[in-house]
Design an enzyme around this catalytic site. Structure first.
Site, PDB file in Angstrom:
ATOM      1  N   ARG A  93       0.837  -1.202   0.000  1.00  0.00           N
ATOM      2  CA  ARG A  93       0.000   0.000   0.000  1.00  0.00           C
ATOM      3  C   ARG A  93       0.874   1.255   0.000  1.00  0.00           C
ATOM      4  O   ARG A  93       0.574   2.225  -0.692  1.00  0.00           O
ATOM      5  CB  ARG A  93      -0.972  -0.023   1.188  1.00  0.00           C
ATOM      6  CG  ARG A  93      -2.174   0.890   1.033  1.00  0.00           C
ATOM      7  CD  ARG A  93      -1.933   2.304   1.567  1.00  0.00           C
ATOM      8  NE  ARG A  93      -1.490   2.245   2.938  1.00  0.00           N
ATOM      9  CZ  ARG A  93      -0.491   2.990   3.419  1.00  0.00           C
ATOM     10  NH1 ARG A  93       0.121   3.860   2.663  1.00  0.00           N
ATOM     11  NH2 ARG A  93      -0.099   2.846   4.666  1.00  0.00           N
ATOM     12  N   SER A  94       1.963   1.228   0.749  1.00  0.00           N
ATOM     13  CA  SER A  94       2.858   2.397   0.784  1.00  0.00           C
ATOM     14  C   SER A  94       3.401   2.696  -0.605  1.00  0.00           C
ATOM     15  O   SER A  94       3.464   3.851  -1.024  1.00  0.00           O
ATOM     16  CB  SER A  94       4.044   2.150   1.718  1.00  0.00           C
ATOM     17  OG  SER A  94       3.613   1.982   3.037  1.00  0.00           O
ATOM     18  N   PHE A 132       9.203  10.326  -3.071  1.00  0.00           N
ATOM     19  CA  PHE A 132       8.849  11.653  -2.575  1.00  0.00           C
ATOM     20  C   PHE A 132       9.810  12.012  -1.443  1.00  0.00           C
ATOM     21  O   PHE A 132       9.785  11.385  -0.388  1.00  0.00           O
ATOM     22  CB  PHE A 132       7.407  11.568  -2.066  1.00  0.00           C
ATOM     23  CG  PHE A 132       6.842  12.799  -1.413  1.00  0.00           C
ATOM     24  CD1 PHE A 132       6.213  13.780  -2.176  1.00  0.00           C
ATOM     25  CD2 PHE A 132       6.878  12.955  -0.029  1.00  0.00           C
ATOM     26  CE1 PHE A 132       5.638  14.894  -1.562  1.00  0.00           C
ATOM     27  CE2 PHE A 132       6.295  14.062   0.584  1.00  0.00           C
ATOM     28  CZ  PHE A 132       5.681  15.035  -0.187  1.00  0.00           C
ATOM     29  N   SER A 141       8.984  15.794  11.747  1.00  0.00           N
ATOM     30  CA  SER A 141       7.663  16.373  12.007  1.00  0.00           C
ATOM     31  C   SER A 141       7.578  17.839  11.594  1.00  0.00           C
ATOM     32  O   SER A 141       6.489  18.348  11.370  1.00  0.00           O
ATOM     33  CB  SER A 141       7.316  16.234  13.491  1.00  0.00           C
ATOM     34  OG  SER A 141       7.168  14.860  13.818  1.00  0.00           O
ATOM     35  N   GLU A 368       3.732  10.019   7.508  1.00  0.00           N
ATOM     36  CA  GLU A 368       2.568  10.808   7.075  1.00  0.00           C
ATOM     37  C   GLU A 368       1.976  11.576   8.244  1.00  0.00           C
ATOM     38  O   GLU A 368       0.760  11.741   8.351  1.00  0.00           O
ATOM     39  CB  GLU A 368       1.492   9.891   6.477  1.00  0.00           C
ATOM     40  CG  GLU A 368       1.958   9.136   5.260  1.00  0.00           C
ATOM     41  CD  GLU A 368       1.839   9.960   4.002  1.00  0.00           C
ATOM     42  OE1 GLU A 368       1.315  11.080   4.076  1.00  0.00           O
ATOM     43  OE2 GLU A 368       2.304   9.494   2.952  1.00  0.00           O
ATOM     44  N   GLY A 369       2.834  12.058   9.109  1.00  0.00           N
ATOM     45  CA  GLY A 369       2.375  12.781  10.304  1.00  0.00           C
ATOM     46  C   GLY A 369       2.205  11.794  11.436  1.00  0.00           C
ATOM     47  O   GLY A 369       1.388  10.876  11.345  1.00  0.00           O
TER      48      GLY A 369
END
Ligand SMILES: Cc1cc2nc3c(=O)[nH]c(=O)nc-3n(C[C@H](O)[C@H](O)[C@H](O)COP(=O)(O)OP(=O)(O)OC[C@H]3O[C@@H](n4cnc5c(N)ncnc54)[C@H](O)[C@@H]3O)c2cc1C
Lengths: 389, 273
Positions: A93-94, A132, A141, A368-369
């Protein structure tokens, strides 16, 4: 018994024909193309390199985009696809998240026509892999602190800096590098091709998590790229953050796939295995755990479904994605840990899925946070007080 | 080639059967496309394309189902695989038997004149294995059942159909138009030769995936809706279900202590030797 999904509240009634068909395609794909090999890849620490083209042939890469060979799926259908892929493995999925939401989407949204024509169709087919590069060794962060620079020299830019924790970095044909221009100090995105002098990658070894995914360092030393490598429409940190919103949306659904895989595995294991006079599933404490998993999955499904419908209606706000990412990743991780527990010693081997999902979801909790960061996003949204700088 | 493929939704064969009021309780059934029908759709698609360029259709595949509105989901699944159009004849499952289905399909065949009717060899719900044979009878067409190989011969005027029998593969030539029912090996990589796809082309094993493009395209493909009355079908059941019962639970076995005892029991109690 083959996997048939988890649907305790007949939520299927909320889905369209098209959405169910999309889910069916990827459910079968995962059964046939992912699960038979994923344990091996996880053990070896390799990404299944046959998957990009196979996913491309089905239209899965950048599937929420319209045109350039992309089918233009609606939000819920896209989410369900991610859910099925992550039922296979978070690494798969990643890969799809990064390819579609983090590289194809910014090219689509901020790229020139030339960049779109050049990259999107080939990426949709899975012939070209993208990565990315936002995070740096010292800035996770708070990506706004990034140190990677892009210095203008006439019609070229010279990139300098280091990116770390970059999914697919080592296998990517093109890296989207976010850097600050000098002297303006504005964050811009650059498409850097593999083989460009001054650009190199190094894979990160020794991971406990996302082992069936490549995670790399990207090193830029006096790396010269033409001005045409810059995404003309992406200005400031908002651009990469908008990509993250797309990817996080996919995660909200994706992790439910991992949670459902763990729940199903635990349920069938507990019905089969006997301890003391009865199946594990006949013990009260075990039932409490299974019910807890099902309950959280069901709530998570409703949350994700609603998130998708809001997105389709154009009413979705990023803090809502944060709330859903925070909740769904938490409950998925908890489900995986519980399933690992219920499987006893078997739960620590790769003969079963729960341990793999459990380890994987630790990454999803962070990337992703992080959980904290999403808490603070929602916190700021409801109180009006920013807890960041 | 114009092909009509019949498809049926069946309850998930892996689901546990529950009974209620002497009937199978299907209220919580997970419906899916009957597997052999899915194979028939795959076979029809392979017959009507050149695998080197499947986007260009070389024929037309119509999928037909009798059933309630929900059957649209299964029809859409066949359209998403690549079938060109669909027909749904509105009916409730309990109002159908093999004969009504065969007579209904007969009407559609007479109306649309396909060159070939492809069907699954049976449906996984009651494993009837009747509709194809009845249909061929009503139409007066040649039939070949349990096909595991189909080859287009005589310039498209006939099919060479392979059927697996105990001694090997029986090859039958049927003139078109014909009715052919398919068995599971029809989706083997080289089970179908249509004269257009190179004969050495190997398909992936099994029915094709509905790609996202296929799914999006299926949304725009037509599904014609008809009633039994519009086709002038008398809905008189030939087969009535009186009641359904689960087989009695098996009694626990016993352990014998010697070969002599075993032989004795087989001879005197089971009376099989
Ligand atoms: C497997 C994997 C793949 C990844 N793929 C990519 C990728 O493709 N591209 C990319 O750019 N990045 C990627 N990342 C990086 C990921 O986005 C970062 O790891 C993430 O943003 C967290 O940054 P960090 O690791 O530096 O942790 P830190 O930011 O140092 O955080 C450490 C801890 O401090 C907490 N913390 C930090 N700030 C605050 C605060 N203000 N208040 C309260 N708590 C705080 C965090 O919540 C966390 O608990 C990936 C990471 C992993 C693990």
């Amino acid at each position: 018994m083959p996997y048939r999904g988890v649907d305790y509240f007949a939520l299927d009634d909320l889905l369209t024909e098209e959405e169910r068909l999309v889910r069916a395609t990827f459910r079968r794909f995962v059964d046939e193309e992912v699960l038979p090999h994923i344990g091996h890849h996880f053990r070896q620490g390799t990404f299944p390199m046959d998957l990009p083209r196979k996913l491309g042939a089905l239209g899965a890469l950048g599937s929420f985009l319209q045109g350039y060979g992309c089918p233009g799926l609606n939000a819920v259908a896209y989410g369900l696809m991610m859910q099925e892929l992550e039922r296979g493995d978070s690494g798969v999925r990643s890969f799809a998240s990064v390819q579609g939401a983090l590289v194809m989407y910014p090219i689509y949204a901020y790229g020139s026509d030339e960049q779109k024509d050049r990259w999107l169709p080939a990426m949709a087919r899975g012939e070209v892999i993208g990565c990315f590069g936002l995070t740096e060794p010292d800035f996770g962060s708070n990506p706004g602190g990034m140190r990677t620079t892009a210095e203008r020299h006439g019609s070229t830019f010279v990139l300098h800096g280091e990116k770390r924790w970059i999914t697919s970095g080592g296998i990517a044909d093109v890296a989207l590098i976010w850097a600050r221009t000098q002297p303006e100090g504005e964050v811009r995105g650059f498409l850097v091709e593999r083989g460009t002098p001054g650009f190199s990658t190094r894979d990160i070894e020794g991971k406990f998590s996302l082992r069936a995914s490549v995670t790399s360092e990207l090193i830029l030393q006096e790396c010269v790229v033409p001005e045409s490598a810059m995404l003309p429409g992406a200005r400031g940190l908002r651009a990469p953050l908008s990509c993250l919103s797309q990817a996080r949306f996919g995660i909200c659904f994706g992790v439910l796939g991992a949670a459902m895989a763990c729940y199903e595995e635990a349920l069938s294991y507990c019905c089969e295995r006997k301890q003391f006079s009865r199946p594990l599933a006949g013990h009260q404490l075990v039932q409490e755990k299974l019910v807890g998993m099902l309950e959280e999955i069901t709530k998570g499904q409703l949350l994700a479904w609603r998130l998708g419908r809001l997105k389709e209606a154009g009413r979705l706000r990023p803090p809502q994605i944060s709330l859903c990412k925070r909740n769904n990743v938490r409950i998925a991780l908890q489900c995986a840990r519980t399933a690992r527990d219920l499987l006893g010693a078997n739960g620590i081997t790769d003969e079963y899925q729960a341990g793999r999902h459990m380890c994987n979801l630790e990454s999803v909790f962070t990337y992703e946070g992080t959980d904290h960061i999403h808490t603070l996003v929602v916190g700021e949204d409801i109180t009006g007080h920013s807890a960041f700088d | 080639m114009k092909i009509l493929v019949t498809v049926k939704r069946v309850p998930d064969p892996e689901q546990k059967i529950k009974l209620k009021d002497d009937r199978i309780d299907l209220s919580a059934a997970n419906w899916q496309l009957n597997q052999f029908d899915e194979y028939a759709v795959e076979a029809a698609l392979r017959l009507t394309e050149d695998a080197r360029n499947p986007a260009t259709r070389l024929g037309e595949v119509t999928v037909v189902s009798l059933g309630p509105a929900e059957v649209q989901q299964q029809l859409r699944a066949a359209l998403a695989m690549g079938a060109d159009k669909a027909v749904r004849v509105d009916s409730r499952d309990e109002d159908l038997d093999a004969d009504i289905v065969a007579r209904t399909v007969e009407k559609l065949v007479r109306r649309d004149s396909p060159d070939l009717v492809l069907m699954g060899k049976l449906a996984a719900d009651n494993e009837g294995n009747e509709v194809g044979q009845r249909l061929a009878g009503y139409l007066g067409w040649p039939q070949a059942t349990f096909a595991s190989i189909i080859e287009v011969v005589e310039g498209g005027k006939a099919l060479l159909v392979g059927r697996e029998v105990d001694a090997g593969v029986e090859m039958k030539k049927v003139r078109l138009p014909a009715v052919v029912t398919v068995d599971l090996r029809i989706v083997a990589p080289q089970a179908i030769k249509n004269g257009r796809t190179p004969p050495d082309h190997a398909y992936p094993e099994g029915p094709r995936y509905a790609s996202l493009k296929g799914i999006m395209a299926a949304k725009k493909k037509p599904i014609e809706e008809l009633t039994l009355a519009q086709l002038a079908i008398q809905p008189t059941l030939r087969v009535r279900t009186v009641s359904v019962r689960l087989p009695p639970p098996r009694k626990a076995g016993i352990k014998v202590s010697s070969v002599q005892e075993l032989v004795d029991k087989l001879h005197n109690e089971a009376k099989v030797i």
